[in-house]
Design a protein around this motif. Structure first.
Motif, short mmCIF file in Angstrom:
data_model
loop_
_atom_site.label_atom_id
_atom_site.label_comp_id
_atom_site.label_asym_id
_atom_site.label_seq_id
_atom_site.Cartn_x
_atom_site.Cartn_y
_atom_site.Cartn_z
N ASP A 19 0.85 -1.20 0.00
CA ASP A 19 0.00 0.00 0.00
C ASP A 19 0.89 1.24 0.00
O ASP A 19 1.66 1.47 0.94
CB ASP A 19 -0.90 -0.01 1.25
CG ASP A 19 -1.89 1.15 1.27
OD1 ASP A 19 -1.88 1.98 0.35
OD2 ASP A 19 -2.69 1.21 2.24
N ASN A 27 -0.21 4.47 -0.27
CA ASN A 27 -0.86 5.69 0.23
C ASN A 27 -0.49 6.92 -0.61
O ASN A 27 -0.07 7.95 -0.10
CB ASN A 27 -0.53 5.94 1.71
CG ASN A 27 -1.27 4.98 2.62
OD1 ASN A 27 -0.66 4.05 3.17
ND2 ASN A 27 -2.57 5.14 2.76
N GLU A 80 -2.00 -1.25 -3.60
CA GLU A 80 -3.00 -0.28 -3.15
C GLU A 80 -2.52 1.15 -3.38
O GLU A 80 -1.43 1.52 -2.98
CB GLU A 80 -3.29 -0.54 -1.66
CG GLU A 80 -4.57 0.08 -1.16
CD GLU A 80 -4.93 -0.39 0.27
OE1 GLU A 80 -4.79 -1.61 0.56
OE2 GLU A 80 -5.33 0.46 1.08
N ASP A 113 -7.99 3.06 -2.81
CA ASP A 113 -8.38 3.42 -1.44
C ASP A 113 -8.76 4.91 -1.44
O ASP A 113 -9.92 5.28 -1.67
CB ASP A 113 -7.22 3.11 -0.49
CG ASP A 113 -7.45 3.51 0.96
OD1 ASP A 113 -8.40 4.24 1.24
OD2 ASP A 113 -6.64 3.12 1.84
MG MG Z 1 -4.70 2.19 1.96
#
Ligand code: MG
Ligand code: OSB
Length: 370
Positions: A189, A191, A215, A240
């Protein structure tokens, strides 16, 4: 049910350890706990699991409190609501601020579950009695520390490992994990830490690690960039930060910007929107996972109910409180069993007993609207 009072509290929870993601390090956990009180004497709890700073989304603990106090609570207190649709339409003039809305909306779901003496799982239409859980591992000082934690979680039964990555913490880390555990369910992930032009080659090379998903490599608004990368990548992109609503998942689907969506009630404004996104994803053959933002047991209760819907085929980010906090504000909290699953409560109400004494103890700010 007539709402007679709404309480909005900021809680500061002692953290067990800090947690770093590409956008910054979390050294303290503050969250917003909301309660709705009815004329019949019921109390419904919800959580706006926001952060002290606008790092993950634009919201903060303070904006959640402010929006609820000034724009949501005044539209609820003194009024009567029988369905979640009626309830949400009372504050439909509040746009955005989805974490703020989530705390309020979830408190109403909790009231409904008590009034009808049913579980949250039943209210949302959940079908699973257990849900698989994966650990989300923050960016650490050293690779050795990361590998050590992975080993521990695998021993404890967690069925998936998600590591946080960033441009200086990706290929080497994933290579080291794969060398040691070639077959585990592994995801990464970012971000939103990468940029297409600068990093797409590095990201394409991550295909070598056989991740079950990658992600949110790019920014929340970078839907086109996600589509460009997904077209070149074997690995499925999981969105996300990019998905805040049903409209967003429709856009992502139309552009083929990803194949999986991470649904968190907090990011999308509550369970109503979460269920809509879930239903859309299932109908359009997109995968769904349930994420989180380090909710306490109150917020997690809603995430767990949501994750019991049939489309949630990927393990959830649902690590228990012990990994983050010294104490939870529900008791007993849930546990991850040795098979890596947690039981979905199917008893009336929240499914967990709220420790009002601990809520009181951790409260640093409190607003009452009556
Ligand atoms: Mg995330
Ligand atoms: O990106 O999924 C994320 C926590 C806070 C904010 C964003 C994220 C996360 C996690 C942990 O990965 C999920 C959890 O256990 O709550």
């Amino acid at each position: 049910m007539k709402i007679t009072r709404m309480e909005i509290r900021k809680l500061k929870l002692p953290l067990q350890r800090s947690f770093a993601m590409s956008f910054g390090e979390m050294n303290r956990k503050e969250t917003v706990i909301v309660s709705l009180h009815t004329a019949d004497g019921l109390t419904g709890y919800g959580e706006s699991s926001s952060f002290s700073a606008p790092m993950y989304t634009h919201e903060t603990n303070d904006t959640c409190m402010y929006i609820q106090e000034h724009f949501i609570a005044p539209r609820l207190v003194g009024r009567e609501f029988d369905t979640v649709e009626e309830f949400c339409s009372a504050y439909r003039s509040v746009v955005g601020n989805r974490m703020a809305r989530t705390g309020t909306e979830c408190a109403f779901w909790h009231l409904l579950a008590q009034r009808d003496a049913v579980s949250l799982k039943h209210l949302v239409g959940g079908t699973r009695s257990t849900i698989p859980v994966g650990e989300s591992i923050g960016i650490k000082q050293t690779m050795a520390e990361t590998l050590e934690e992975i080993e521990q979680r695998l021993d404890e039964g967690y069925v998936r490992i998600k590591v946080k990555i960033a441009p200086d913490w990706d290929t080497q880390l994933l290579a080291a994990i794969r060398e040691r555990w070639p077959g585990i369910d592994l995801t990464a992930d970012a971000n939103a830490a990468y940029q297409f032009t600068q990093h797409h080659k590095t990201l394409e090379a991550l295909d070598a690690f056989n991740l079950s998903m990658l992600e949110q490599p790019f920014g929340a608004d970078d839907m086109i960039e996600h589509a460009k990368l997904q077209a070149k990548l074997k690995t499925s992109i999981c969105l996300d930060e990019s998905i805040e609503s049903l409209a967003d998942i429709k856009t992502a689907d139309a552009l083929s910007a990803g194949r999986i969506v991470n649904i968190k009630p907090g990011r999308v404004g509550g369970l109503v929107e979460s269920i809509k996104i879930h239903n859309y994803a299932v109908a359009h053959h997109l995968g769904v996972m349930c994420g989180g933002t380090f909710e306490t047991g109150i917020g997690r209760a809603f995430n767990i109910a949501l994750a019991s819907l049939p489309g949630f085929i990927y393990p959830a980010d649902m690590s228990p409180y012990q990994l983050y906090f010294a104490e939870d504000i529900v008791e007993p909290s849930y546990t991850v069993k040795l098979d890596g699953h947690i039981d979905v409560p199917d008893t009336p109400g929240l499914g967990f007993a709220v420790r009002e004494d601990l809520i009181e103890q951790f409260t640093t700010q409190k607003v009452v609207v009556r």
